[in-house]
Design a protein around this motif. Structure first.
Motif, mmCIF file in Angstrom:
data_model
loop_
_atom_site.group_PDB
_atom_site.id
_atom_site.type_symbol
_atom_site.label_atom_id
_atom_site.label_comp_id
_atom_site.label_asym_id
_atom_site.label_seq_id
_atom_site.Cartn_x
_atom_site.Cartn_y
_atom_site.Cartn_z
ATOM 1 N N ASN A 69 -39.487 62.154 -9.639
ATOM 2 C CA ASN A 69 -40.619 61.911 -10.552
ATOM 3 C C ASN A 69 -41.464 60.719 -10.126
ATOM 4 N N GLU A 70 -40.875 59.779 -9.391
ATOM 5 C CA GLU A 70 -41.643 58.636 -8.882
ATOM 6 C C GLU A 70 -42.601 59.085 -7.787
ATOM 7 N N PHE A 71 -42.149 60.000 -6.935
ATOM 8 C CA PHE A 71 -43.042 60.564 -5.917
ATOM 9 C C PHE A 71 -44.187 61.335 -6.573
ATOM 10 N N VAL A 72 -43.834 62.113 -7.593
ATOM 11 C CA VAL A 72 -44.843 62.906 -8.309
ATOM 12 C C VAL A 72 -45.900 61.994 -8.914
ATOM 13 N N GLU A 73 -45.437 60.918 -9.551
ATOM 14 C CA GLU A 73 -46.367 59.984 -10.190
ATOM 15 C C GLU A 73 -47.244 59.276 -9.164
ATOM 16 N N ALA A 74 -46.663 58.895 -8.046
ATOM 17 C CA ALA A 74 -47.419 58.151 -7.029
ATOM 18 C C ALA A 74 -48.457 59.011 -6.324
ATOM 19 N N THR A 75 -48.175 60.304 -6.178
ATOM 20 C CA THR A 75 -49.082 61.197 -5.442
ATOM 21 C C THR A 75 -49.933 62.075 -6.340
ATOM 22 N N GLN A 76 -49.556 62.143 -7.624
ATOM 23 C CA GLN A 76 -50.228 63.037 -8.578
ATOM 24 C C GLN A 76 -50.182 64.495 -8.110
ATOM 25 N N CYS A 77 -49.041 64.860 -7.536
ATOM 26 C CA CYS A 77 -48.837 66.234 -7.073
ATOM 27 C C CYS A 77 -47.674 66.865 -7.831
ATOM 28 N N SER A 78 -47.518 68.165 -7.700
ATOM 29 C CA SER A 78 -46.470 68.881 -8.414
ATOM 30 C C SER A 78 -45.105 68.633 -7.780
ATOM 31 N N GLU A 79 -44.050 68.891 -8.556
ATOM 32 C CA GLU A 79 -42.690 68.745 -8.042
ATOM 33 C C GLU A 79 -42.446 69.674 -6.861
#
Length: 250
Positions: free
Chosen positions: A23-33
């Protein structure tokens, strides 16, 4: 966001934190899981990270090894679960090799098989084996202070005098490409020899060992059955394509 930019952000986060949740990657990139999962899979193939349950971690070649005391404080519950399951695989009358290590040590209290014989290079194992009244042979060789393991030419020579129904091996890393590894080439040779002398070989590896690679190769994945507590189905499927995997659950 373009793929190279996502990859840059992912790797930058890992450099900063070493272990990052999905979820941290998702938040940082604003991309889907699903997009991030594909990115992590690609970067893992490029040997830039390792996927762990719920995220990813830096993949680092390791030569430094923790001491027995340091290892004994990590993932204790998981090691006990793995040790208990591994002990249940020993049958009456078996001749087994029990490798030095904190996870193999956890097997000993759970051994119930009768009329077995144990050969070990683990000094820490001796007292527990004697308390269980298990006939035990200790291989000769040089005592490695950091791991309390017997290694070297003497250990190899005395080990080669035996053959085993089963061996139980501890490792520092399990990698889909590099196989089973440990930091010390001399310890790797002991483990490798025991595997070759055994009808069945089992590697005991808690989830923290998966997708790790250290300096010295022991054996390819297919040369042993892996016993682990890892539950990530996608990760397990990668290993199950190459070897037998036994999963223990709490």
């Amino acid at each position: 966001m373009l793929t190279p930019e996502r990859h840059r952000i992912i790797l930058q986060l890992l450099q900063e934190k070493e272990v990052v949740k999905l979820n941290e990657f998702v938040e940082a990139t604003q991309c889907s899981e699903s997009t991030i999962r594909r990115d992590l899979s690609q970067l893992e193939k490029e040997k830039k990270l390792k996927r762990v349950h719920g995220g990813a971690a830096l993949l680092q070649q390791k030569r430094e090894e923790l001491s027995v005391f340091e290892k004994s404080t990590k993932n204790i519950h998981e090691k006990q679960l793995i040790g208990k399951y591994a002990a249940s695989l020993i049958q009456d009358g078996d001749c087994i090799y029990l490798d030095a290590g904190t996870t193999t040590l956890q097997m000993i209290p759970y051994i119930e098989a009768k009329n077995i014989v144990v050969v070990t290079n683990g000094i820490m194992h001796i007292e527990a084996l004697l308390e269980k009244d298990i006939p035990t042979y200790l291989v000769g060789g040089l005592i490695k202070k950091k791991t309390n393991a017997l290694i070297g030419r003497g250990a190899i020579h005395s080990l080669q005098q035996y053959s085993f129904d089963k061996c139980f091996i501890g490792v520092n890393g399990v990698h889909i490409d590099f196989g089973y590894t440990t930091p010390d080439p001399e310890e790797a040779l002991i483990k490798q020899t025991a595997i070759h002398l055994s009808q069945q070989a089992f590697v005991l590896a808690d989830h923290s060992k998966l997708n790790e690679s250290t300096f010295a190769k022991i054996a390819p994945l297919q040369e042993a059955t892996m016993i682990t507590d890892e539950t990530d189905e996608e990760l397990l499927a990668m290993y199950e394509a190459k070897t037998t995997v036994e999963v223990v659950k709490s």
